[in-house]
Design a protein around this motif. Sequence first.
Motif, PDB file in Angstrom:
ATOM      1  N   MET A   1       1.013  -1.219  -0.377  1.00 29.27           N
ATOM      2  CA  MET A   1       0.059   0.700   0.306  1.00 29.27           C
ATOM      3  C   MET A   1       0.935   0.683   0.142  1.00 29.27           C
ATOM      4  O   MET A   1       0.446   2.468   0.596  1.00 29.27           O
ATOM      5  CB  MET A   1      -0.816  -0.077   0.927  1.00 29.27           C
TER       6      MET A   1
ATOM      7  N   SER B   1      -6.148  -1.475  -4.190  1.00 29.00           N
ATOM      8  CA  SER B   1      -5.130   0.313  -4.026  1.00 29.00           C
ATOM      9  C   SER B   1      -5.466   0.888  -5.157  1.00 29.00           C
ATOM     10  O   SER B   1      -5.578   0.477  -6.088  1.00 29.00           O
ATOM     11  CB  SER B   1      -3.752  -0.729  -3.744  1.00 29.00           C
TER      12      SER B   1
ATOM     13  N   ASN C   1      -7.855   4.380   0.359  1.00 27.51           N
ATOM     14  CA  ASN C   1      -6.887   4.410   1.695  1.00 27.51           C
ATOM     15  C   ASN C   1      -7.043   5.086   3.264  1.00 27.51           C
ATOM     16  O   ASN C   1      -6.471   3.971   4.376  1.00 27.51           O
ATOM     17  CB  ASN C   1      -4.970   5.422   1.644  1.00 27.51           C
TER      18      ASN C   1
END
Length: 291
Positions: free
Chosen positions: A21, A55, A110
């Motif tokens: 990530m 992602s 995220n």
Amino acid sequence: MEPRTGRVSGDGLPPGVFEAMGTVVSIRVGGTGEHADAATAAASAVFARWEAHCSLFDPDSELSRVGRGELALVDASADVRDAYALALHWRDATDGAFTPHRGDGLIDLNGVVKALAVEEAGEALDRAGFRGWAIGAGGDVLVAQTHGDPAGPPMGIGIVDPADRSALLARIDLDPPRRRAVATSGSAERGDHICTLPGAGPSPFLQVSVAAADLVTADVLATAIVAGGRTSLDDLADRHDIDVLVVARGGGLLATPGWPRGAHAGGDRSGATVAGGQHPQSAASSVGSVS
């Protein structure tokens, strides 16, 4: 879509460390090196699965395809849709200080997905029988201490003093049985990457650390307080069971009455998994629920 594991220890990285990530993830467990390798592999597999879904660093992920219009959000996997619904819940709960949308409208999960991956990795370590562990990922730290080891250091979470990266601004040591999450967000290390509320100007806070029972709450509220400034700090600290440590842009520290709860300022970093930290120590004043 098959998950793809990132770089893990053995690929030129230290033991217990892998990349995922867009950040570095570190795992600490008790036991032998073989056990540590097994823990790292289990955690890496969890992160790889979430990366394949959400992602924005991976152009082949579901969320990247949604952003390019190649995949409708309603046709995405349950993980993507549930993560988006969770992010929308927190947007409403923070009056928009936290949002899953970038300025160009692109969905960016995220802010919840990294925390979800850490929490799920911790569950994997629990199922594997690890009785104490710590996971750190780009400012997010989750620590579980379920038994004592008189011969070893306590499991703890540290906030680094950016004026001296070998020292801590604050540290929380856990007495077993205990589980604690700390998320640190701010601009000192990555610049002003968090959007403030419209018309608010730059955040008055260089850094916010939030301690909570779960990492999603800690991560979301740390970001929301940076974005929303003093108004969000007072409101969210009143409404949620959290402890907050704030580094103001002018150099002072602000702390809710519960911070540090069983913690101490300064000290060395041995035994601590670092959550971040971006300012020298100064006198602390109380905020949030203080009358």
